[in-house]
Design a protein around this motif. Structure first.
Motif, PDB file in Angstrom:
ATOM      1  N   LEU A 188      33.602  33.989  29.447  1.00  0.00           N
ATOM      2  CA  LEU A 188      33.859  35.363  29.889  1.00  0.00           C
ATOM      3  C   LEU A 188      32.698  35.878  30.729  1.00  0.00           C
ATOM      4  CD1 LEU A 188      35.650  37.880  29.783  1.00  0.00           C
ATOM      5  CD2 LEU A 188      34.493  38.536  27.669  1.00  0.00           C
ATOM      6  N   ALA A 189      31.474  35.571  30.305  1.00  0.00           N
ATOM      7  CA  ALA A 189      30.299  36.006  31.065  1.00  0.00           C
ATOM      8  C   ALA A 189      30.226  35.300  32.409  1.00  0.00           C
ATOM      9  CB  ALA A 189      29.030  35.731  30.254  1.00  0.00           C
ATOM     10  N   ALA A 190      30.611  34.035  32.441  1.00  0.00           N
ATOM     11  CA  ALA A 190      30.605  33.295  33.707  1.00  0.00           C
ATOM     12  C   ALA A 190      31.595  33.904  34.692  1.00  0.00           C
ATOM     13  CB  ALA A 190      30.937  31.826  33.461  1.00  0.00           C
ATOM     14  N   ILE A 191      32.724  34.372  34.178  1.00  0.00           N
ATOM     15  CA  ILE A 191      33.736  34.997  35.033  1.00  0.00           C
ATOM     16  C   ILE A 191      33.209  36.282  35.659  1.00  0.00           C
ATOM     17  CG2 ILE A 191      35.977  36.184  34.957  1.00  0.00           C
ATOM     18  CD1 ILE A 191      36.918  34.012  33.032  1.00  0.00           C
ATOM     19  N   LEU A 192      32.288  36.960  34.973  1.00  0.00           N
ATOM     20  CA  LEU A 192      31.661  38.149  35.558  1.00  0.00           C
ATOM     21  C   LEU A 192      31.002  37.817  36.896  1.00  0.00           C
ATOM     22  CD1 LEU A 192      29.954  39.811  32.458  1.00  0.00           C
ATOM     23  CD2 LEU A 192      31.657  40.883  33.934  1.00  0.00           C
ATOM     24  N   SER A 193      30.448  36.609  36.998  1.00  0.00           N
ATOM     25  CA  SER A 193      29.782  36.189  38.235  1.00  0.00           C
ATOM     26  C   SER A 193      30.756  35.585  39.230  1.00  0.00           C
ATOM     27  CB  SER A 193      28.679  35.169  37.909  1.00  0.00           C
ATOM     28  OG  SER A 193      27.730  35.711  37.033  1.00  0.00           O
ATOM     29  N   THR A 194      31.608  34.667  38.747  1.00  0.00           N
ATOM     30  CA  THR A 194      32.494  33.940  39.664  1.00  0.00           C
ATOM     31  C   THR A 194      33.613  34.816  40.215  1.00  0.00           C
ATOM     32  OG1 THR A 194      33.838  33.188  37.785  1.00  0.00           O
ATOM     33  CG2 THR A 194      32.038  31.758  38.496  1.00  0.00           C
ATOM     34  N   SER A 195      33.945  35.910  39.514  1.00  0.00           N
ATOM     35  CA  SER A 195      35.036  36.773  39.991  1.00  0.00           C
ATOM     36  C   SER A 195      34.715  37.387  41.343  1.00  0.00           C
ATOM     37  CB  SER A 195      35.316  37.876  38.966  1.00  0.00           C
ATOM     38  OG  SER A 195      34.172  38.702  38.782  1.00  0.00           O
ATOM     39  N   GLU A 196      33.427  37.608  41.618  1.00  0.00           N
ATOM     40  CA  GLU A 196      33.034  38.184  42.911  1.00  0.00           C
ATOM     41  C   GLU A 196      33.447  37.264  44.062  1.00  0.00           C
ATOM     42  OE1 GLU A 196      31.890  41.073  43.433  1.00  0.00           O
ATOM     43  OE2 GLU A 196      30.858  41.758  41.626  1.00  0.00           O
ATOM     44  N   PHE A 197      33.343  35.960  43.837  1.00  0.00           N
ATOM     45  CA  PHE A 197      33.702  35.001  44.874  1.00  0.00           C
ATOM     46  C   PHE A 197      35.193  34.681  44.831  1.00  0.00           C
ATOM     47  CE2 PHE A 197      29.305  34.266  43.554  1.00  0.00           C
ATOM     48  CZ  PHE A 197      28.653  34.468  44.753  1.00  0.00           C
ATOM     49  N   PHE A 198      35.783  34.707  43.630  1.00  0.00           N
ATOM     50  CA  PHE A 198      37.214  34.439  43.494  1.00  0.00           C
ATOM     51  C   PHE A 198      38.035  35.519  44.194  1.00  0.00           C
ATOM     52  CE2 PHE A 198      41.233  34.834  41.127  1.00  0.00           C
ATOM     53  CZ  PHE A 198      41.727  33.545  41.266  1.00  0.00           C
ATOM     54  N   HIS A 199      37.623  36.782  44.021  1.00  0.00           N
ATOM     55  CA  HIS A 199      38.349  37.894  44.636  1.00  0.00           C
ATOM     56  C   HIS A 199      37.757  38.298  45.995  1.00  0.00           C
ATOM     57  CE1 HIS A 199      40.778  38.557  41.058  1.00  0.00           C
ATOM     58  NE2 HIS A 199      39.680  38.542  40.323  1.00  0.00           N
ATOM     59  N   GLN A 200      36.748  37.557  46.442  1.00  0.00           N
ATOM     60  CA  GLN A 200      36.104  37.779  47.750  1.00  0.00           C
ATOM     61  C   GLN A 200      35.552  39.199  47.878  1.00  0.00           C
ATOM     62  OE1 GLN A 200      39.123  36.612  50.623  1.00  0.00           O
ATOM     63  NE2 GLN A 200      38.666  34.431  50.328  1.00  0.00           N
ATOM     64  N   THR A 201      34.917  39.662  46.815  1.00  0.00           N
ATOM     65  CA  THR A 201      34.312  40.994  46.837  1.00  0.00           C
ATOM     66  C   THR A 201      32.788  40.934  46.850  1.00  0.00           C
ATOM     67  OG1 THR A 201      34.367  41.095  44.403  1.00  0.00           O
ATOM     68  CG2 THR A 201      36.261  42.007  45.589  1.00  0.00           C
ATOM     69  N   ILE A 237      26.751  32.096  38.299  1.00  0.00           N
ATOM     70  CA  ILE A 237      26.108  32.253  39.608  1.00  0.00           C
ATOM     71  C   ILE A 237      25.859  30.891  40.246  1.00  0.00           C
ATOM     72  CG2 ILE A 237      23.977  33.012  40.755  1.00  0.00           C
ATOM     73  CD1 ILE A 237      23.846  35.277  38.698  1.00  0.00           C
ATOM     74  N   LEU A 238      25.517  29.934  39.425  1.00  0.00           N
ATOM     75  CA  LEU A 238      25.235  28.585  39.930  1.00  0.00           C
ATOM     76  C   LEU A 238      26.510  27.890  40.402  1.00  0.00           C
ATOM     77  CD1 LEU A 238      22.973  26.462  40.260  1.00  0.00           C
ATOM     78  CD2 LEU A 238      23.550  25.640  37.968  1.00  0.00           C
ATOM     79  N   ILE A 239      27.613  28.077  39.658  1.00  0.00           N
ATOM     80  CA  ILE A 239      28.900  27.457  40.013  1.00  0.00           C
ATOM     81  C   ILE A 239      29.826  28.560  40.502  1.00  0.00           C
ATOM     82  CG2 ILE A 239      30.777  25.977  39.204  1.00  0.00           C
ATOM     83  CD1 ILE A 239      28.977  25.223  36.822  1.00  0.00           C
ATOM     84  N   ARG A 240      30.006  28.698  41.788  1.00  0.00           N
ATOM     85  CA  ARG A 240      30.752  29.834  42.334  1.00  0.00           C
ATOM     86  C   ARG A 240      32.228  29.816  41.966  1.00  0.00           C
ATOM     87  NH1 ARG A 240      28.858  31.349  48.452  1.00  0.00           N
ATOM     88  NH2 ARG A 240      26.608  31.420  48.108  1.00  0.00           N
ATOM     89  N   SER A 241      32.826  28.611  41.898  1.00  0.00           N
ATOM     90  CA  SER A 241      34.257  28.493  41.647  1.00  0.00           C
ATOM     91  C   SER A 241      34.598  28.924  40.231  1.00  0.00           C
ATOM     92  CB  SER A 241      34.714  27.043  41.872  1.00  0.00           C
ATOM     93  OG  SER A 241      36.028  26.850  41.390  1.00  0.00           O
ATOM     94  N   GLN A 242      35.568  29.829  40.099  1.00  0.00           N
ATOM     95  CA  GLN A 242      35.956  30.307  38.780  1.00  0.00           C
ATOM     96  C   GLN A 242      36.588  29.188  37.959  1.00  0.00           C
ATOM     97  OE1 GLN A 242      39.030  33.688  37.823  1.00  0.00           O
ATOM     98  NE2 GLN A 242      37.039  34.611  38.197  1.00  0.00           N
ATOM     99  N   LEU A 243      37.497  28.449  38.556  1.00  0.00           N
ATOM    100  CA  LEU A 243      38.133  27.333  37.870  1.00  0.00           C
ATOM    101  C   LEU A 243      37.119  26.236  37.572  1.00  0.00           C
ATOM    102  CD1 LEU A 243      40.699  26.010  36.785  1.00  0.00           C
ATOM    103  CD2 LEU A 243      41.115  25.085  39.084  1.00  0.00           C
ATOM    104  N   GLY A 244      36.273  25.945  38.573  1.00  0.00           N
ATOM    105  CA  GLY A 244      35.263  24.903  38.394  1.00  0.00           C
ATOM    106  C   GLY A 244      34.287  25.243  37.282  1.00  0.00           C
TER     107      GLY A 244
END
Length: 274
Positions: free
Chosen positions: A86-99, A181-188
């Motif tokens: 869940l915490a990782a999604i806080l970071s990767t969501s910015e790149f997943f949703h392109q925000t 932050i290190l792994i940008r891809s949400q799925l990855g």
């Protein structure tokens, strides 16, 4: 505080948090069943034909305080995984949703955004700990009664284990933000962290169990360097034979969290976001 509220809002306004919460409850229930059965087996174990070291470890694990500490922190293994993801999604969501670009244009000091994500991760980590702890405080006395054992809530070691469990949840949330932050891809990030956490923990446990006796106590104590095993050590109730003191597990986990937070902040400040 404005950035922290914004990060919390990003999670609250999606189904992510309650989906993870439901999964955590299911895994908690499965873990309770396993711990109940393993505790019953442990208390009824025949140690007649075992070596002295094995008998000492089993007797320590079967101590009522350690049994209670394990049950009052039930669900930690998978709970920490859910909090990290869940915490990782806080970071990767910015790149997943392109925000990400918009976020950093509105807040040029990127470290402030990272700190807000770290804070939000800790808030949700502590929330997960509070919920599971409240359930454990209701269910565990019933389990202990079925095993002809008192609740042990008057023991300081039990409350220490519960408190250190909360610290573990907060620290794993920080680790999750750093890895995200290190792994940008949400799925990855979700797949990689899940596999590394589960397979790495089981693999490390197997390795130390198989060859630990051959290498001696100093090798056994190295298992505290594995984050998930350090978390388990923190909630052991009392110090166990062949294992470092519980505070060593806390120090190791804090060190991982500090490194993850520092690396995440550094990468965010230096990496091209656009």
């Amino acid at each position: 505080m404005r950035l922290l509220r914004a990060e919390l809002l990003k999670i609250r306004t999606t189904s992510t948090w309650w989906v993870f919460g439901l999964i955590s409850l299911v895994l908690w229930a499965l873990t309770l069943g396993f711990n109940w059965l393993s505790t019953y087996t442990l208390l009824d174990m025949d140690t007649t034909d075992m070596s002295g070291d094995d008998v000492e470890q089993i007797r320590a694990a079967a101590d009522v305080v350690n049994v209670a500490a394990n049950l009052y922190t039930n669900g930690q293994f998978f709970g920490l995984l859910m909090v990290m993801l869940l915490a990782a999604i806080l970071s990767t969501s910015e790149f997943f949703h392109q925000t990400a670009t918009t976020t950093f244009l509105l807040t040029p000091r990127r470290e402030s955004v990272v700190f807000a994500k770290l804070g939000a991760g800790v808030v949700f980590g502590v929330l997960f700990w509070v919920v599971t702890t409240l359930i454990n405080l209701i269910v565990t006395p019933l389990v202990l009664t079925s095993l002809d054992t008192a609740s042990q809530l008057g023991e300081g070691a039990v409350w220490s284990a519960i408190g250190l469990n909360g610290l573990a949840y907060a620290l794993w949330a920080i680790l999750g933000v750093g890895f995200g932050i290190l792994i940008r891809s949400q799925l990855g990030a979700t797949i990689t962290l899940s596999l590394v956490y589960v397979i790495g923990s089981l693999g490390a446990t197997t390795i130390f169990a198989v060859i630990g006796d051959r290498w001696g106590d100093w090798f056994q104590e190295l298992q505290v360097a594995i984050p998930s095993l350090a978390s388990q050590l923190m909630v052991s109730g009392t110090d166990l034979p062949g294992n470092p003191p519980r505070w060593v597990g806390a120090v190791v986990l804090i060190a991982y969290a500090v490194v993850a937070g520092a690396v995440g902040t550094f990468i965010t400040k230096k990496r091209d976001i656009a």
